[in-house]
Design a protein around this motif. Sequence first.
Motif, mmCIF file in Angstrom:
data_model
loop_
_atom_site.group_PDB
_atom_site.id
_atom_site.type_symbol
_atom_site.label_atom_id
_atom_site.label_comp_id
_atom_site.label_asym_id
_atom_site.label_seq_id
_atom_site.Cartn_x
_atom_site.Cartn_y
_atom_site.Cartn_z
ATOM 1 N N THR A 1 72.340 -32.380 55.571
ATOM 2 C CA THR A 1 72.076 -33.629 56.145
ATOM 3 C C THR A 1 71.151 -34.437 55.335
ATOM 4 O OG1 THR A 1 72.478 -32.793 58.163
ATOM 5 C CG2 THR A 1 71.251 -34.862 58.252
ATOM 6 N N GLN A 2 71.706 -35.678 54.972
ATOM 7 C CA GLN A 2 70.951 -36.444 54.180
ATOM 8 C C GLN A 2 69.785 -37.180 54.941
ATOM 9 O OE1 GLN A 2 74.065 -39.054 51.969
ATOM 10 N NE2 GLN A 2 73.124 -37.757 50.023
ATOM 11 N N ILE A 3 68.754 -37.630 54.349
ATOM 12 C CA ILE A 3 67.648 -38.768 54.724
ATOM 13 C C ILE A 3 68.223 -39.826 54.232
ATOM 14 C CG2 ILE A 3 65.447 -39.333 55.159
ATOM 15 C CD1 ILE A 3 66.050 -36.631 56.541
ATOM 16 N N GLU A 4 68.412 -41.086 55.058
ATOM 17 C CA GLU A 4 68.780 -42.423 54.384
ATOM 18 C C GLU A 4 67.157 -43.146 54.565
ATOM 19 O OE1 GLU A 4 71.868 -45.945 54.819
ATOM 20 O OE2 GLU A 4 71.138 -44.829 56.689
ATOM 21 N N LEU A 5 66.610 -43.444 53.644
ATOM 22 C CA LEU A 5 65.416 -44.081 53.733
ATOM 23 C C LEU A 5 65.945 -45.700 53.702
ATOM 24 C CD1 LEU A 5 63.296 -42.409 51.275
ATOM 25 C CD2 LEU A 5 63.060 -42.168 53.790
ATOM 26 N N ILE A 6 65.390 -46.595 54.592
ATOM 27 C CA ILE A 6 65.894 -47.935 54.591
ATOM 28 C C ILE A 6 64.911 -48.884 54.706
ATOM 29 C CG2 ILE A 6 68.138 -47.544 55.377
ATOM 30 C CD1 ILE A 6 67.279 -47.868 58.311
ATOM 31 N N GLU A 7 64.698 -49.763 53.857
ATOM 32 C CA GLU A 7 63.564 -50.613 53.761
ATOM 33 C C GLU A 7 63.977 -52.231 53.866
ATOM 34 O OE1 GLU A 7 60.847 -52.659 50.163
ATOM 35 O OE2 GLU A 7 60.888 -50.319 50.050
ATOM 36 N N PRO A 8 63.442 -52.768 54.691
ATOM 37 C CA PRO A 8 64.059 -54.303 54.857
ATOM 38 C C PRO A 8 63.947 -55.138 53.842
ATOM 39 C CG PRO A 8 61.962 -54.038 55.963
ATOM 40 C CD PRO A 8 62.084 -52.787 55.508
ATOM 41 N N LEU A 9 65.120 -55.959 53.295
ATOM 42 C CA LEU A 9 65.220 -56.909 52.384
ATOM 43 C C LEU A 9 64.763 -58.358 52.737
ATOM 44 C CD1 LEU A 9 68.297 -56.072 50.203
ATOM 45 C CD2 LEU A 9 65.869 -55.611 49.277
ATOM 46 N N GLY A 10 63.756 -58.581 52.931
ATOM 47 C CA GLY A 10 63.238 -59.908 53.738
ATOM 48 C C GLY A 10 63.279 -60.049 55.019
ATOM 49 N N ALA A 11 62.903 -61.109 55.742
ATOM 50 C CA ALA A 11 62.657 -61.302 57.345
ATOM 51 C C ALA A 11 63.892 -61.443 57.895
ATOM 52 C CB ALA A 11 61.730 -62.580 57.024
ATOM 53 N N ASP A 12 65.242 -61.595 57.180
ATOM 54 C CA ASP A 12 66.207 -61.691 57.772
ATOM 55 C C ASP A 12 67.200 -60.292 57.898
ATOM 56 O OD1 ASP A 12 66.267 -64.626 57.793
ATOM 57 O OD2 ASP A 12 67.299 -64.901 56.026
ATOM 58 N N SER A 13 66.479 -59.290 57.483
ATOM 59 C CA SER A 13 66.945 -57.980 57.506
ATOM 60 C C SER A 13 67.001 -57.419 58.970
ATOM 61 C CB SER A 13 65.865 -56.953 56.777
ATOM 62 O OG SER A 13 66.533 -55.570 57.030
ATOM 63 N N PRO A 14 68.094 -56.599 59.400
ATOM 64 C CA PRO A 14 68.149 -56.273 60.819
ATOM 65 C C PRO A 14 67.083 -55.271 61.252
ATOM 66 C CG PRO A 14 70.110 -55.618 59.453
ATOM 67 C CD PRO A 14 69.272 -56.376 58.493
ATOM 68 N N ILE A 15 66.565 -54.611 60.087
ATOM 69 C CA ILE A 15 65.430 -53.745 60.653
ATOM 70 C C ILE A 15 64.038 -54.272 60.302
ATOM 71 C CG2 ILE A 15 66.620 -51.652 59.883
ATOM 72 C CD1 ILE A 15 65.071 -51.396 57.431
ATOM 73 N N HIS A 16 64.027 -55.598 59.895
ATOM 74 C CA HIS A 16 62.595 -56.245 59.925
ATOM 75 C C HIS A 16 61.947 -56.198 61.367
ATOM 76 C CE1 HIS A 16 59.693 -59.784 59.779
ATOM 77 N NE2 HIS A 16 59.655 -59.123 58.745
ATOM 78 N N GLY A 17 62.726 -56.406 62.299
ATOM 79 C CA GLY A 17 62.057 -56.257 63.411
ATOM 80 C C GLY A 17 61.512 -54.988 63.967
ATOM 81 N N PHE A 18 62.462 -53.953 63.715
ATOM 82 C CA PHE A 18 61.972 -52.344 63.793
ATOM 83 C C PHE A 18 60.758 -52.194 63.060
ATOM 84 C CE2 PHE A 18 61.612 -48.203 62.925
ATOM 85 C CZ PHE A 18 62.370 -47.573 63.988
ATOM 86 N N ILE A 19 60.418 -52.654 61.956
ATOM 87 C CA ILE A 19 59.223 -52.585 61.073
ATOM 88 C C ILE A 19 58.184 -53.264 61.625
ATOM 89 C CG2 ILE A 19 58.007 -52.872 58.770
ATOM 90 C CD1 ILE A 19 59.864 -50.440 58.997
#
Length: 144
Positions: free
Chosen positions: A59-77
């Motif tokens: 299984t892979q680990i997928e590291l995801i970092e937001p690309l700016g304030a419009d990123s869908p994971i910005h709120g998560f962070i």
Amino acid sequence: MKLGRLNHIGIATPSIAASIAYYRDVMGATKIHDPFDLPAQGVKVCFVDTPGENGTAGTQIELIEPLGADSPIHGFIAKNPAGGQHHMCYEVADIHTARGWFEGQGKRILGPTRIGAHGTPIFFLHPKDMNGVLTEIMEVADGH
């Protein structure tokens, strides 16, 4: 519809560079792919491989970092400043069959089917319909 193997676990992080150092230096990861931007999804991505049995891919680990304030994971962070588990991704042989099956089960699909970080079609299922876990479904060709 037949669910395939767990392909990856998505980990949201405020810093891919710091997370790479963690997986390399603390967890002993030896196969870390180069990070890349995925502007269509608003994230920077880096895959960390884990070994499977008998030389197979784990299984892979997928590291995801937001690309700016419009990123869908910005709120998560914003809610989880240190980052954390964001989603789990399962493989399927046919994305259209899988989507129809989940829709037939009354599961909420978040947005259209699109191309994911592996270059194959994906969609996401609402966590409230999936035991509290944001779930990605990913089509794979020929088993991988």
